[in-house]
Design a protein around this motif. Structure first.
Motif, mmCIF file in Angstrom:
data_model
loop_
_atom_site.group_PDB
_atom_site.id
_atom_site.type_symbol
_atom_site.label_atom_id
_atom_site.label_comp_id
_atom_site.label_asym_id
_atom_site.label_seq_id
_atom_site.Cartn_x
_atom_site.Cartn_y
_atom_site.Cartn_z
ATOM 1 N N SER A 368 15.264 9.733 -1.258
ATOM 2 C CA SER A 368 14.353 8.868 -0.647
ATOM 3 C C SER A 368 14.850 7.553 -0.838
ATOM 4 N N PHE A 369 15.634 6.997 -2.155
ATOM 5 C CA PHE A 369 16.230 6.030 -2.527
ATOM 6 C C PHE A 369 17.271 5.692 -1.569
ATOM 7 N N LEU A 408 15.366 5.308 -11.739
ATOM 8 C CA LEU A 408 15.660 5.298 -9.995
ATOM 9 C C LEU A 408 14.502 4.126 -9.964
ATOM 10 N N SER A 409 13.270 3.574 -10.413
ATOM 11 C CA SER A 409 12.164 2.876 -10.390
ATOM 12 C C SER A 409 12.800 1.321 -10.873
ATOM 13 N N PRO A 416 13.173 0.065 -2.551
ATOM 14 C CA PRO A 416 11.799 -0.739 -2.282
ATOM 15 C C PRO A 416 10.940 -0.013 -1.905
ATOM 16 N N ASP A 417 10.151 -1.036 -2.328
ATOM 17 C CA ASP A 417 8.407 -0.126 -2.142
ATOM 18 C C ASP A 417 8.092 -0.117 -0.837
ATOM 19 N N ASP A 418 6.953 -0.095 -0.639
ATOM 20 C CA ASP A 418 6.041 0.045 1.187
ATOM 21 C C ASP A 418 5.971 -1.216 1.329
ATOM 22 N N ASP A 419 5.647 -2.026 0.479
ATOM 23 C CA ASP A 419 5.437 -3.020 2.042
ATOM 24 C C ASP A 419 7.044 -3.213 2.268
ATOM 25 N N GLU A 420 7.642 -3.730 1.087
ATOM 26 C CA GLU A 420 9.095 -4.757 1.930
ATOM 27 C C GLU A 420 9.716 -3.233 2.858
ATOM 28 N N ALA A 565 8.036 6.317 -2.301
ATOM 29 C CA ALA A 565 7.547 5.117 -3.173
ATOM 30 C C ALA A 565 8.510 5.072 -4.886
ATOM 31 N N PRO A 566 8.688 4.111 -5.227
ATOM 32 C CA PRO A 566 9.470 3.911 -6.204
ATOM 33 C C PRO A 566 8.481 3.232 -7.642
ATOM 34 N N LEU A 567 8.083 3.638 -8.657
ATOM 35 C CA LEU A 567 7.337 3.379 -9.132
ATOM 36 C C LEU A 567 6.911 2.306 -9.649
#
Length: 873
Positions: A368-369, A408-409, A416-420, A565-567
């Motif tokens: 994912s990263f 990694l978060s 990138p998070d979900d919004d981005e 997603a990242p934390l």
């Protein structure tokens, strides 16, 4: 040592003797290219002999010999430190001549055998006059002693012998026959060698190292193998047979070198470059007397990890289905940059610290990263550093998979998070991001997410990426788009904005048939597709802006579900083990001493601001208040950590024996530098200082470094050039300049660059070089600027225009000129471009960086260079 010119005959003829190729030497590796050149030289010398001309001999090269530990007065044995390829080749050529004439001239064949190839009255391996490295020994012996039917098929030795047999047949052509014995004479008496013979007291490894540590002859893996087996005089054969040879047979030389580098990284050396592998590992072993048991333990661990490494190279070897799927996708992504993290996960799983389910979950974070960063166009040039740092930065107080997710978060990892991600899927030109195979893999995973009952076999399907709305739209497409334009935007503008977005892309095997046709015609072709995503597109009545955005939103939902997603709320990633070491060294501060934020940061490889933040937010750190500014004052931003006792800082310092000058600063004579901090840890952890020395009675298998020893050795190896640079910088520049340079280097790393500190010896001096590297391609590098600490004249920043002039994209004069223009916006700087190689490089004093505005402008100029580098053709 003695060096003299000699001939092959003079070197090997005479009394019984043996030339031993040590275990540490690489296997025989001459190819037909080298053999053809040698054969040409041999024939030339044979023709000169035939004609009777007194021409010069042909110089073949050098041979370095040293007395073998198995040497006997009646049977000299020599180690072939260098030159085994030449000796092996000439021996095989003579064996081929012997066999070529055996039937017609048996006496001559016997003479060749006894003079050059065997020791007639010896048995076993002693019968061979040349004893190759063990991997080649059986096959070589088969050609020298026979019978040939027992030889192993294939291999470089067999190829070389076969080459000479073929050439001898050619030489016997009745149309132009050549005397085979003349060819033998040319080999034995017309090819000259320089024989360098070492005495028993000479350090043959240093000789070997000086001959081969140029990066041209031997790889880093070759050098390290040689180094290891030279230090295994009694157990070398067993270790070679049991561990090294199977490992060497299962990996290519390049893969073996990569595994050795990964072992260093997994053991905590998170900054070693692969090209420095040999020196880094050698430095570790030479920190003290290293026993054979310790070297054996290292090779056994390399052997164990080799099995794990082969799963990265060949994912089909992984038994667990979920882990295998992730390894396959990362292999498809060509994500070699992630190997340190993947090896850590497989290693921890084998040790029982996580199961296969958690291993797969951790790998999903890595996947994912990479995917999310690619889809959001986060620069890739810092990926090497990010993943190489994983073993050292992984949190110690949480489970491995959770710790990797957390690491990694971190905000300075830019996951990138979900919004981005959702925004980029909707608006960004996905088709222009990443590499083709990466874009294709994303679309493949999205198709698989539909879980069609008869999924496509992607391994055999000839699929390519298709723009549903074509890149070159016809009139019908533009008329349809004109219905969707708003705010005065043209159809062409709307097309340009949407054509490469993910919502407009799919996979198909009929790309040429779809072409630029109107949507109505494409619908029929897509309807008959085996891909679910294509059938869904075909059910749509039209394909305009609204439909493309709607599909983008649907794919964004699937993307978010596929790649976690990242934390949220994770701060900067720091090296957890280094913070533990910082706590240790602060607790060890002697009475009457203090240190600075910069010194402590240099000691652990962090930044001064990060040190301050950590101390302010971490309760229970002993002597945290004894960390002051470089001027010896309590920082304006100092605050006691929660739950700490608090009190007046200066009073506490006085109680601890810290003196103050008339200006209110702590006595600089009591300040401990980064090197002095390191000595505190080494003294505290030295077993010799303990009341009872238990090292003599400990079993060999327990002769491992303690964690504290590892930390200290690692820091010395990693940071000494950096420390030397900052120490010399402080000696010749104001504290303000030193802190400005620290801040600039930290900022450079934040924007994706790397700071390289040269060796920093007294001969070469110290420095800091700003570089940009392409992920996975360490040879692709550019350096826009370097710093020197100064030699009584103050520090300097310089531009290496001779390098920039031959490195893309800076090789373009217009780009170099623009870079100079941006730099000249700094107050106090007026740089003029010089022709590369003519005159000194453009430079300016580091003192100008004390001004905040100048630092901001320099960072902007460096970001401009970074952007040009990333967007280069």
């Amino acid at each position: 040592m003695q060096a003299k010119e000699t001939l092959f005959a003079d070197l090997v003829q005479g009394r019984a003797q043996q030339f031993q190729v040590p275990l540490y030497q690489r296997t025989y590796s001459w190819t037909e290219k080298q053999l053809r050149q040698l054969w040409t030289d041999i024939l030339e010398q044979a023709e000169l002999l035939e004609s009777g001309e007194k021409a010069s001999t042909h110089f073949l090269g050098s041979v370095v010999l040293a007395p073998s530990p198995q040497n006997e007065a009646t049977f000299p044995r020599w180690l072939v430190v260098d030159g085994q390829q030449r000796l092996t080749t000439l021996s095989l050529a003579l064996a081929a001549i012997r066999d070529h004439i055996a039937d017609g001239e048996p006496d001559e064949a016997e003479r060749i055998d006894e003079e050059y190839l065997i020791n007639k009255r010896k048995n076993g391996s002693d019968r061979l006059r040349l004893l190759p490295t063990q991997a080649d020994r059986a096959q070589f012996a088969a050609y020298v002693r026979g019978p040939l039917s027992e030889q192993a098929a294939g291999g470089a030795v067999a190829a070389a012998y076969g080459f000479f047999r073929r050439k001898l047949v050619e030489a016997a052509d009745p149309a132009a026959p050549q005397d085979v014995l003349r060819i033998e004479e040319a080999i034995t008496s017309r090819l000259t060698l320089v024989a360098v013979t070492a005495e028993r007291a000479d350090n043959v490894h240093r000789i070997f190292e000086s001959l081969n540590n140029t990066g041209l002859k031997l790889s880093q893996a070759d050098l390290l193998r040689n180094y290891l087996f030279m230090r295994l005089p009694t157990r070398g054969e067993h270790i070679y047979e049991t561990y090294w040879l199977p490992l060497q047979d299962s990996l290519s030389n390049d893969e073996l070198e990569q595994l050795m580098w990964l072992q260093l990284v997994l053991d905590g050396d998170d900054r070693v470059r692969r090209q420095d592998l040999y020196a880094a590992q050698q430095q570790r072993f030479e920190r003290g007397e290293v026993s054979e048991a310790e070297i054996e333990a290292y090779i056994k661990e390399l052997y164990r990890r080799g099995a794990l490494f082969r799963r990265l190279l060949h994912p089909e070897k992984e038994a667990n289905e979920a882990v295998r799927a992730h390894l396959h996708r990362l292999d498809t992504w060509q994500a070699q940059v992630t190997y340190p993290a993947l090896m850590l996960l497989l290693d921890r799983r084998q040790r029982g610290e996580l199961d296969s389910a958690d291993t797969a979950r951790a790998m999903s974070y890595i996947e994912s990263f990479l995917v999310r960063r690619m889809m959001c166009r986060v620069p890739t040039n810092n990926l090497n550093r990010i993943f190489q740092a994983v073993p050292g930065q992984l949190p110690l107080d949480v489970a491995v998979a959770d710790g990797l997710h957390q690491l990694l978060s971190a905000e300075n990892r830019f996951w990138p998070d979900d919004d981005e991600l959702r925004e980029k899927v909707r608006t960004a030109p996905f088709y222009k991001f990443g590499r083709g195979h990466q874009r294709k893999m994303v679309l493949q995973r999205l198709e698989e997410s539909y879980e069609h009952p008869e999924p496509v076999d992607f391994a055999t399907a000839q699929l390519t990426i298709e723009h549903v709305m074509p890149q070159s739209p016809g009139d019908e497409w533009l008329r349809m788009l004109s219905e969707d334009v708003v705010d005065g935007e043209s159809a062409e503008d709307l097309h340009s904005r949407l054509q490469h977005t993910l919502g407009n892309l799919t996979l198909t095997a009929v790309n040429s048939e779809l072409s630029n046709h109107p949507f109505e015609r494409k619908q029929g072709l897509l309807q008959g597709s085996h891909l679910e995503m294509n059938r869904r597109i075909a059910t749509t009545e039209r394909w305009g802006a609204d439909e493309i955005r709607a599909r983008a939103d649907e794919l964004a939902d699937r993307t978010i579900a596929l790649w976690p997603a990242p934390l949220r709320g994770v701060g900067r990633a720091e090296r957890s083990r280094d913070w533990n070491l910082a706590h240790q060294v602060l607790a060890a501060l002697p009475h009457g001493t203090w240190t600075s934020y910069g010194d402590l940061a240099a000691f652990i490889g962090s930044g001064a601001q990060a040190v301050g933040n950590h101390l302010a937010n971490t309760p229970g750190v002993a002597n945290a208040y004894r960390v002051l500014t470089s001027e010896g004052k309590v920082s304006d931003g100092f605050r006691w950590a929660p739950q700490d006792a608090g009190g007046d800082v200066r009073a506490r310092l006085s109680d601890d024996g810290v003196r103050f000058t008339a200006g209110g600063a702590a006595d600089p004579a009591q300040r401990l530098s980064a090197d002095e901090l390191a000595s505190l840890v080494s003294e505290a952890d030295d077993p010799a200082d303990s009341e009872e020395d238990t090292t003599q009675s400990a079993p060999e298998s327990q002769g491992e470094e303690t964690d504290a020893d590892s930390f200290y050795l690692q820091l010395v190896a990693e940071n000494s050039p950096e420390r030397r640079f900052f120490r010399e910088l402080a000696e010749d520049n104001s504290p303000g300049t030193v802190e400005a340079v620290r801040g600039l280097l930290a900022r450079w790393e934040e924007i994706g660059g790397t700071v390289y500190h040269p060796g920093g010896t007294k001969a070469s001096g110290s420095g800091a070089i700003l570089t940009l590297e392409e992920a996975g391609a360490p040879d692709s590098v550019i350096s826009p600027m370097g710093f020197t600490p100064g030699c009584g004249l103050g520090g300097t920043a310089y531009l290496d225009f001779q390098w920039l002039a031959v490195t893309e994209p800076s090789a373009r004069p217009a780009l170099r000129a623009e870079f100079l223009r941006l730099l000249n916006e700094l107050e106090g700087i007026d740089l003029q471009e010089r022709e590369p190689g003519r005159g000194p490089a453009p430079s300016f004093p580091l003192s100008v960086l004390e001004k905040d505005r100048n630092r901001e402008l320099l960072v902007e100029a460096l970001m401009w260079v970074r952007d040009r580098w990333e967007s280069r053709d």
